[in-house]
Design a protein around this motif. Structure first.
Motif, PDB file in Angstrom:
ATOM      1  N   ARG A  31       0.685  -1.257   0.099  1.00  0.00           N
ATOM      2  CA  ARG A  31       0.112  -0.065  -0.028  1.00  0.00           C
ATOM      3  C   ARG A  31       0.820   1.581  -0.066  1.00  0.00           C
ATOM      4  O   ARG A  31       0.280   2.518   0.307  1.00  0.00           O
ATOM      5  CB  ARG A  31      -0.845   0.050   1.165  1.00  0.00           C
ATOM      6  CG  ARG A  31      -1.934  -1.020   0.943  1.00  0.00           C
ATOM      7  CD  ARG A  31      -2.983  -0.871   2.247  1.00  0.00           C
ATOM      8  NE  ARG A  31      -3.712  -2.225   2.204  1.00  0.00           N
ATOM      9  CZ  ARG A  31      -3.506  -3.636   2.529  1.00  0.00           C
ATOM     10  NH1 ARG A  31      -2.375  -3.840   2.798  1.00  0.00           N
ATOM     11  NH2 ARG A  31      -4.434  -4.362   2.312  1.00  0.00           N
ATOM     12  N   THR A  32       2.122   1.263  -0.282  1.00  0.00           N
ATOM     13  CA  THR A  32       2.988   2.371  -0.263  1.00  0.00           C
ATOM     14  C   THR A  32       2.505   3.279  -1.572  1.00  0.00           C
ATOM     15  O   THR A  32       2.296   2.804  -2.727  1.00  0.00           O
ATOM     16  CB  THR A  32       4.430   1.967  -0.699  1.00  0.00           C
ATOM     17  OG1 THR A  32       4.861   1.100   0.398  1.00  0.00           O
ATOM     18  CG2 THR A  32       5.318   3.100  -0.673  1.00  0.00           C
ATOM     19  N   GLN A  33       2.168   4.587  -1.026  1.00  0.00           N
ATOM     20  CA  GLN A  33       1.870   5.622  -2.334  1.00  0.00           C
ATOM     21  C   GLN A  33       3.110   5.470  -3.341  1.00  0.00           C
ATOM     22  O   GLN A  33       4.479   5.657  -2.920  1.00  0.00           O
ATOM     23  CB  GLN A  33       1.717   6.956  -1.729  1.00  0.00           C
ATOM     24  CG  GLN A  33       0.410   6.722  -0.917  1.00  0.00           C
ATOM     25  CD  GLN A  33       0.018   8.226  -0.590  1.00  0.00           C
ATOM     26  OE1 GLN A  33       0.289   9.101  -1.203  1.00  0.00           O
ATOM     27  NE2 GLN A  33      -1.000   8.094   0.300  1.00  0.00           N
ATOM     28  N   PRO A  34       2.849   5.702  -4.237  1.00  0.00           N
ATOM     29  CA  PRO A  34       4.041   5.914  -5.561  1.00  0.00           C
ATOM     30  C   PRO A  34       4.662   7.186  -5.420  1.00  0.00           C
ATOM     31  O   PRO A  34       5.941   7.198  -5.665  1.00  0.00           O
ATOM     32  CB  PRO A  34       3.399   5.551  -6.927  1.00  0.00           C
ATOM     33  CG  PRO A  34       1.867   5.389  -6.449  1.00  0.00           C
ATOM     34  CD  PRO A  34       1.708   5.397  -5.137  1.00  0.00           C
ATOM     35  N   ILE A  35       4.021   8.146  -4.854  1.00  0.00           N
ATOM     36  CA  ILE A  35       4.592   9.442  -4.897  1.00  0.00           C
ATOM     37  C   ILE A  35       4.615  10.000  -3.301  1.00  0.00           C
ATOM     38  O   ILE A  35       3.476  10.097  -2.957  1.00  0.00           O
ATOM     39  CB  ILE A  35       4.037  10.613  -6.042  1.00  0.00           C
ATOM     40  CG1 ILE A  35       4.009  10.038  -7.366  1.00  0.00           C
ATOM     41  CG2 ILE A  35       4.795  12.043  -5.741  1.00  0.00           C
ATOM     42  CD1 ILE A  35       5.546  10.139  -7.919  1.00  0.00           C
ATOM     43  N   SER A  36       5.647  10.036  -2.766  1.00  0.00           N
ATOM     44  CA  SER A  36       5.645  10.754  -1.352  1.00  0.00           C
ATOM     45  C   SER A  36       5.371  12.290  -1.448  1.00  0.00           C
ATOM     46  O   SER A  36       5.311  12.855  -0.231  1.00  0.00           O
ATOM     47  CB  SER A  36       6.664  10.051  -0.639  1.00  0.00           C
ATOM     48  OG  SER A  36       8.133  10.512  -1.064  1.00  0.00           O
ATOM     49  N   LYS A  40       9.051  20.938  -7.320  1.00  0.00           N
ATOM     50  CA  LYS A  40       8.569  21.776  -8.211  1.00  0.00           C
ATOM     51  C   LYS A  40       8.398  21.315  -9.750  1.00  0.00           C
ATOM     52  O   LYS A  40       8.992  20.150  -9.807  1.00  0.00           O
ATOM     53  CB  LYS A  40       9.467  23.075  -7.946  1.00  0.00           C
ATOM     54  CG  LYS A  40      10.869  22.797  -8.543  1.00  0.00           C
ATOM     55  CD  LYS A  40      11.856  24.051  -8.629  1.00  0.00           C
ATOM     56  CE  LYS A  40      13.228  23.576  -9.064  1.00  0.00           C
ATOM     57  NZ  LYS A  40      14.024  24.670  -9.041  1.00  0.00           N
ATOM     58  N   VAL A  41       7.800  22.109 -10.509  1.00  0.00           N
ATOM     59  CA  VAL A  41       7.843  21.869 -11.973  1.00  0.00           C
ATOM     60  C   VAL A  41       8.511  23.011 -12.574  1.00  0.00           C
ATOM     61  O   VAL A  41       8.067  24.117 -12.485  1.00  0.00           O
ATOM     62  CB  VAL A  41       6.480  21.521 -12.410  1.00  0.00           C
ATOM     63  CG1 VAL A  41       6.592  21.427 -13.661  1.00  0.00           C
ATOM     64  CG2 VAL A  41       5.834  20.127 -11.626  1.00  0.00           C
ATOM     65  N   ILE A  58      10.286  17.700 -13.743  1.00  0.00           N
ATOM     66  CA  ILE A  58       9.464  17.633 -12.454  1.00  0.00           C
ATOM     67  C   ILE A  58      10.065  16.908 -11.403  1.00  0.00           C
ATOM     68  O   ILE A  58      10.512  15.660 -11.326  1.00  0.00           O
ATOM     69  CB  ILE A  58       8.190  16.598 -12.865  1.00  0.00           C
ATOM     70  CG1 ILE A  58       7.386  17.323 -14.046  1.00  0.00           C
ATOM     71  CG2 ILE A  58       7.224  16.406 -11.589  1.00  0.00           C
ATOM     72  CD1 ILE A  58       6.660  16.164 -14.930  1.00  0.00           C
ATOM     73  N   TRP A  59      10.332  17.656 -10.237  1.00  0.00           N
ATOM     74  CA  TRP A  59      10.880  17.241  -9.135  1.00  0.00           C
ATOM     75  C   TRP A  59      10.147  16.564  -8.383  1.00  0.00           C
ATOM     76  O   TRP A  59       9.029  17.153  -7.872  1.00  0.00           O
ATOM     77  CB  TRP A  59      11.558  18.457  -8.175  1.00  0.00           C
ATOM     78  CG  TRP A  59      12.832  19.050  -9.168  1.00  0.00           C
ATOM     79  CD1 TRP A  59      12.452  19.966 -10.163  1.00  0.00           C
ATOM     80  CD2 TRP A  59      14.095  18.837  -9.278  1.00  0.00           C
ATOM     81  NE1 TRP A  59      13.648  20.639 -10.507  1.00  0.00           N
ATOM     82  CE2 TRP A  59      14.766  19.737 -10.161  1.00  0.00           C
ATOM     83  CE3 TRP A  59      14.865  17.825  -8.619  1.00  0.00           C
ATOM     84  CZ2 TRP A  59      15.962  19.715 -10.297  1.00  0.00           C
ATOM     85  CZ3 TRP A  59      16.146  17.774  -8.753  1.00  0.00           C
ATOM     86  CH2 TRP A  59      16.748  18.942  -9.774  1.00  0.00           C
ATOM     87  N   ASP A  96      14.066   5.924  -9.195  1.00  0.00           N
ATOM     88  CA  ASP A  96      15.722   5.882  -8.503  1.00  0.00           C
ATOM     89  C   ASP A  96      15.889   7.669  -8.887  1.00  0.00           C
ATOM     90  O   ASP A  96      16.800   8.081  -8.122  1.00  0.00           O
ATOM     91  CB  ASP A  96      16.647   5.165  -9.327  1.00  0.00           C
ATOM     92  CG  ASP A  96      16.307   3.764  -9.077  1.00  0.00           C
ATOM     93  OD1 ASP A  96      15.830   3.469  -7.890  1.00  0.00           O
ATOM     94  OD2 ASP A  96      16.752   2.830  -9.799  1.00  0.00           O
ATOM     95  N   ASP A  97      15.430   8.534  -9.873  1.00  0.00           N
ATOM     96  CA  ASP A  97      15.745   9.724 -10.252  1.00  0.00           C
ATOM     97  C   ASP A  97      14.915  10.831  -9.417  1.00  0.00           C
ATOM     98  O   ASP A  97      13.799  10.607  -9.035  1.00  0.00           O
ATOM     99  CB  ASP A  97      15.502   9.846 -11.737  1.00  0.00           C
ATOM    100  CG  ASP A  97      16.195   8.880 -12.768  1.00  0.00           C
ATOM    101  OD1 ASP A  97      17.308   8.686 -12.312  1.00  0.00           O
ATOM    102  OD2 ASP A  97      15.923   8.468 -13.668  1.00  0.00           O
ATOM    103  N   PRO A  98      15.577  11.581  -8.842  1.00  0.00           N
ATOM    104  CA  PRO A  98      14.975  12.841  -8.048  1.00  0.00           C
ATOM    105  C   PRO A  98      14.007  13.563  -9.024  1.00  0.00           C
ATOM    106  O   PRO A  98      13.222  14.262  -8.553  1.00  0.00           O
ATOM    107  CB  PRO A  98      16.019  13.517  -7.601  1.00  0.00           C
ATOM    108  CG  PRO A  98      17.292  13.420  -8.220  1.00  0.00           C
ATOM    109  CD  PRO A  98      17.068  11.933  -8.906  1.00  0.00           C
ATOM    110  N   TYR A  99      14.401  13.623 -10.308  1.00  0.00           N
ATOM    111  CA  TYR A  99      13.152  14.519 -11.118  1.00  0.00           C
ATOM    112  C   TYR A  99      13.287  13.671 -12.328  1.00  0.00           C
ATOM    113  O   TYR A  99      13.634  12.881 -12.685  1.00  0.00           O
ATOM    114  CB  TYR A  99      13.806  15.702 -11.580  1.00  0.00           C
ATOM    115  CG  TYR A  99      15.244  15.790 -12.393  1.00  0.00           C
ATOM    116  CD1 TYR A  99      15.317  15.726 -13.688  1.00  0.00           C
ATOM    117  CD2 TYR A  99      16.426  15.706 -11.683  1.00  0.00           C
ATOM    118  CE1 TYR A  99      16.456  15.553 -14.321  1.00  0.00           C
ATOM    119  CE2 TYR A  99      17.741  15.601 -12.314  1.00  0.00           C
ATOM    120  CZ  TYR A  99      17.521  15.661 -13.622  1.00  0.00           C
ATOM    121  OH  TYR A  99      18.817  15.390 -14.358  1.00  0.00           O
TER     122      TYR A  99
END
Length: 144
Positions: A31-36, A40-41, A58-59, A96-99
């Protein structure tokens, strides 16, 4: 009478097995959300021409990569006119990527001016879980 009790016992055991299997499967669902969280964009190129793709960065903090995403996009002009941009379904990028660098399509008939890009994201994860997010807006300009 003994046959009826025997039949009811078999039905109870079968229902217990189905219930136990369902509970086990439910418990094992991630149940882990994909985006925590979103940062910014950032618009990478502006102005653009009508019909050109709008490149953005998109960060975000992405926790998992196994949930395909459907993005619903709109562009709102400085006059408040809403343009529905083409929706898309895709993998959502690497966790794995921050943006994430992405190119959003625009419409060829959009007039010159300032716009705000709004994107609603619907992630569908294994187990039928649905997570909804609204990405931070991106501002851009269309010129000739």
């Amino acid at each position: 009478m003994i046959r009826v009790f025997g039949f009811l016992a078999v039905v109870c055991v079968a229902l217990s097995v189905v219930l136990a299997f369902t509970a086990f499967r439910y418990e094992r669902t991630d149940r882990t959300q994909p985006i925590s969280g979103f940062g910014k964009v950032e618009t990478l190129k502006s102005p653009i021409r009508a019909g050109e793709a709008l490149p953005v960065r998109i960060w975000r903090e992405k926790a998992r990569g196994d949930c395909p995403v459907v993005s619903e996009r709109t562009a709102i002009s400085q006059d408040g006119v809403v343009y529905d941009l083409p929706d898309a379904e895709w993998s959502g990028g690497s966790a794995d990527d921050p943006y994430l660098d992405y190119r959003y399509p625009t419409l060829p008939f959009m007039p010159e001016g300032e716009y705000q890009l709004r994107v609603d994201l619907n992630y569908t994860c294994p187990g039928g879980l649905l997570f909804k997010y609204t990405q931070p807006p991106a501002f851009f300009r269309i010129a000739t």
